[in-house]
Design a protein around this motif. Structure first.
Motif, short mmCIF file in Angstrom:
data_model
loop_
_atom_site.label_atom_id
_atom_site.label_comp_id
_atom_site.label_asym_id
_atom_site.label_seq_id
_atom_site.Cartn_x
_atom_site.Cartn_y
_atom_site.Cartn_z
N LEU A 150 0.84 -1.19 0.00
CA LEU A 150 0.00 0.00 0.00
C LEU A 150 0.88 1.24 0.00
O LEU A 150 1.87 1.30 0.73
CB LEU A 150 -0.92 0.01 1.23
N SER A 151 0.54 2.23 -0.84
CA SER A 151 1.24 3.51 -0.87
C SER A 151 0.23 4.62 -0.71
O SER A 151 -0.70 4.75 -1.52
CB SER A 151 2.01 3.68 -2.19
N LEU A 152 0.41 5.42 0.32
CA LEU A 152 -0.48 6.55 0.58
C LEU A 152 0.24 7.84 0.26
O LEU A 152 1.26 8.17 0.88
CB LEU A 152 -0.92 6.56 2.05
N PRO A 153 -0.24 8.61 -0.74
CA PRO A 153 0.39 9.90 -1.03
C PRO A 153 0.07 10.91 0.06
O PRO A 153 -1.02 10.91 0.63
CB PRO A 153 -0.24 10.30 -2.37
N TYR A 154 1.03 11.79 0.36
CA TYR A 154 0.79 12.83 1.35
C TYR A 154 1.64 14.05 1.03
O TYR A 154 2.64 13.96 0.30
CB TYR A 154 1.08 12.33 2.77
#
Length: 747
Positions: free
Chosen positions: A120-124
């Motif tokens: 999982l990759s969450l942009p921030y």
């Protein structure tokens, strides 16, 4: 009347006759339109139906589709016949296409470690000066990088902005604008983009931004666009649609599959009923028990056959239609579409340019392409695009060809303007639950430098801070620090020897890291500090070893190299791996315990071999030897063997299946082992690990040393979070049946 007037009149009459004749020819029979509905993997049934239409000799004057129907219909419209499509869909890696993953062999060597560990990759965004920060949810789980790349490759020759009426078969497809809630019918534009927009399933694929619209899967509004093909001019409509499968709905109740499959019933049900009623020949394949996510080859083959079977059930209606159209052997049917780009493999390139680069030099990007003789194969073009995306510098990398051969090759890229928090999860019976997280902390574009943080939360946690400077495409230098805590159980021939709890702090200086795709050469030094918080000596007879457990600082120098083109780190099926590391270990920059520094050589080689479509064998050889050893070996640099994974507790650890824990071996260790794996399906199978180990104090006398064997058997399932495995191991060292369960990628 003079000669000029006579010639002019003759030309006018000739043009009028030709026009009238052409009109009569066009109207000599009713036109036929084919409509292909959406349905995910179920849409492969369209290919089987098209096979029967071709066999029956039914001309197709117009074609329209939604979602998977848009993909099949768009490719059919430019010359891919049913048999070509059959072969095409079966040779694809749909698990990869329906993700943003990169084939591991396309990753740069510096990024191959732990890449598969993140699920999982969450942009921030983090703006420290403004005191603001936020985590963004991605618009879809999948950006569509791989599937859009496939569409671009398959539509070469029709890659420019086009009027779809001018395709060999006039074509249209349907998307929906999520901002206005309106149906969007593509009758012109870029074919690959129209196909991609039509199948952007909400929540699964990122929508396509075009003009002021945010385009998603057209199946929500019009999943069976008979009205569209009527507007195009079709007098008779043949449609392929999938009726609701109540058994499948019940089976998938409460799952994301049920949600996606039922989306169209909220908005588009009324139009769906009207379009079904307006269809002259309706083909309805029975696809139970398959659903929209059944992209395995065995399922695809069955789905295509079901489509063919359903179309054959309409054979009498198709024959009657052919008679209605007055088609006989004497009537000239449209010639088979000849698309030369389907078979052309090598493309001639005139110019290359990049659109969207701001901080990255175009010259560096062109070096990655390594174009030779201004030609490139379609496979290489796909590979190069994947490698650019795999660099981690971009969120999107797409290409297009402009003009005719030789083409202008234009890459459209979108540089990352945000950070991502990459997360991996894992469970196993040794470390219990574990979480891996990674994020860049700071990026300095002019120097192409960055600071990254990686943390593992588990029974044996660690934190890594890595600062690196890239100089061009092939070189990297920098410094990294790692602090880890380990609970290490050491056994001696199956009997407990030590239980250790220690902190290890390392500072690694990367003097030179040269990498060329699959090759990595690394010269550096490290400062190592060990602090033993608890040390429990289980066997009083081994107290003489205790002096090796003192807290100390060591200075080490090393040179290592890796060649790695394995397709996967877990259960590879192709490629090979070779690594070596030569290290000098000291406690005062040049000596160890007042004597010559320790010299340690470590080598490993493995190569998977494909015996059949379902059977693989991966032999592996490992050797680690310590020179100038005598009594100067600190325990933490000694030879350890055991556990499921290389380097899990200490970097030099050699995995040995079937051992109860870590075994302390002599100065030279050689291991020959193999993994045999049989796949029942692409995601399920059984495996066996067999190993044979020898050890001796002298390298040249290794064959005279003590030996032991071990192994394990297990079952695996490749799930969405990674492989799930159950295994049972045994070794002549431990003499103990050792069960092991794991879920998720190893990190």
């Amino acid at each position: 009347m003079n000669i000029r007037e006579r010639v002019s009149l003759s030309l006018i009459l000739l043009f009028s006759i030709s026009f009238l004749f052409g009109q009569e020819t066009k109207k000599s029979r009713p036109t036929v339109g084919v409509v292909l509905s959406g349905g995910g993997a179920k849409g492969f049934a369209h290919i089987g139906a098209l096979k029967v239409l071709e066999e029956a000799g039914i001309p197709i004057d117009y074609i329209a589709g939604t979602s998977m129907g848009a993909i099949v219909g768009g490719l059919y419209a430019i010359g891919y016949d049913a048999h070509s499509l059959d072969s095409l869909v079966k040779e694809q890696n749909w698990r990869l296409l329906l993700s943003d993953d990169v084939n591991r062999e396309n990753l740069p060597s510096s990024l191959k470690e732990n890449r598969e560990g993140y699920i999982l990759s969450l942009p921030y965004e983090l703006k420290i000066k403004e005191g603001k920060g936020k985590v963004q949810l991605p618009p879809g789980m999948i950006s569509g990088q791989n599937i859009y790349g496939l569409f671009q490759n398959l539509t070469i020759g029709y890659q420019d902005t086009l009027d779809f009426n001018h395709l060999p078969i006039p074509f249209a497809c349907v998307a929906a604008d999520s901002r206005s809630g309106k149906e969007v019918v593509f009758r012109e534009g870029i074919l690959s983009e129209a196909m991609r927009a039509s199948m952007a399933i909400p929540g699964m694929f990122s929508p396509v931004e075009k003009d002021s619209m945010l385009l998603i899967d057209g199946g929500i509004i019009n999943n069976f666009p008979v009205d569209v093909v009527r507007e195009m001019g079709a007098d008779i409509v043949i449609g392929v649609i999938f009726p609701p499968d109540n058994k499948s709905i019940e089976k998938n109740r409460g799952t994301v599959i049920e949600v996606i499959e039922q989306l169209g019933l909220f908005i588009g049900e009324e139009k769906r009923k009207m379009n079904i009623a307006d269809t002259d020949i309706l083909i309805t394949p029975d696809l139970h028990p398959y659903n929209m996510m059944d992209f395995e080859n065995s399922a695809i083959d069955s789905i295509i056959q079901r489509g063919e079977q359903a179309a054959r059930e309409k054979w009498e209606e198709l024959t009657a239609l052919k008679e209605t159209l007055s088609i006989t052997d004497s009537v000239h049917l449209p010639e088979k579409i000849e698309n030369p780009y389907i078979t052309i493999d090598s493309l001639e390139i005139r110019n290359i340019r990049f659109e969207g680069l701001e901080r990255i030099e175009e010259a560096d990007m062109k070096m990655r392409l390594d174009l030779k003789n201004n030609k490139i194969t379609r496979k290489d073009l796909e590979t190069f695009t994947s490698r650019i995306f795999a660099s981690g510098l971009f969120t999107k990398v797409f290409y297009r060809l402009e003009g005719e051969s030789p083409f202008d090759l234009i890459f459209t890229v979108q540089e990352k303007d945000f950070r991502t928090l990459d997360i991996g999860i894992r469970f196993d019976t040794n470390d219990m639950a574990a979480i891996l997280a990674h994020t860049p902390i700071w990026v300095n574009a002019p120097l192409d430098s960055r600071l990254d943080a990686t943390i593992r939360l588990s029974r044996n946690p660690y934190l890594i801070l890595n600062y690196s400077i890239n100089s061009g495409v092939f070189y990297k230098g920098g410094i990294s620090g790692k602090i880890s805590r380990n609970e290490l159980k050491i056994y001696h021939r199956g009997k407990s020897l030590y239980n250790l709890d220690f902190l290890r702090s390392s500072l690694n200086f990367n003097f030179s890291e040269f990498y060329l795709h699959n090759i990595k050469l690394h010269v550096g030094a490290e400062i190592d500090h060990f602090y033993f918080m608890t040390r429990f000596l289980a066997n009083a007879e081994e107290e003489s070893v205790d002096f090796k457990l003192k807290n100390n600082v060591y200075v080490n120098y090393f040179f290592n190299g890796i060649y790695d083109n394995l397709d996967k780190s877990n259960f590879p099926t192709s490629g090979q791996y070779f690594s070596f590391k030569y290290a000098l270990h000291t406690d005062n920059f040049y000596q160890m315990n007042g004597k010559a520094p320790l010299n340690i050589l470590d080598m490993r080689f493995l190569k998977p071999i494909r015996l059949s479509d379902k059977l693989y064998i991966t032999p592996e050889l490992s050797v680690r030897t310590i020179f100038n050893a005598n009594d100067s070996i600190p325990l933490m640099y000694d030879n350890f063997a055991g556990g499921q994974y290389n380097g899990h507790y200490v970097p030099q650890q050699i995995a040995l299946q079937g051992t109860r824990g870590m075994e302390l071996l002599k100065n030279t260790v050689g291991v020959a082992q193999t993994n045999v794996r049989y796949h029942f399906t692409p995601t399920r199978g059984i495996y066996a690990n067999l190993n044979f180990t020898m050890h001796h104090d002298e390298l040249l006398k290794l064959h005279e040393g003590q030996s032991f064997f071990g192994g394990s058997i297990g079952y695996f399932y490749n799930s969405i979070i990674g492989p799930i495995a159950f295994e049972l191991g045994y070794s002549s060292l431990s003499r103990f049946l050792y069960p092991f369960i794991s879920a998720g990628y190893y990190f």
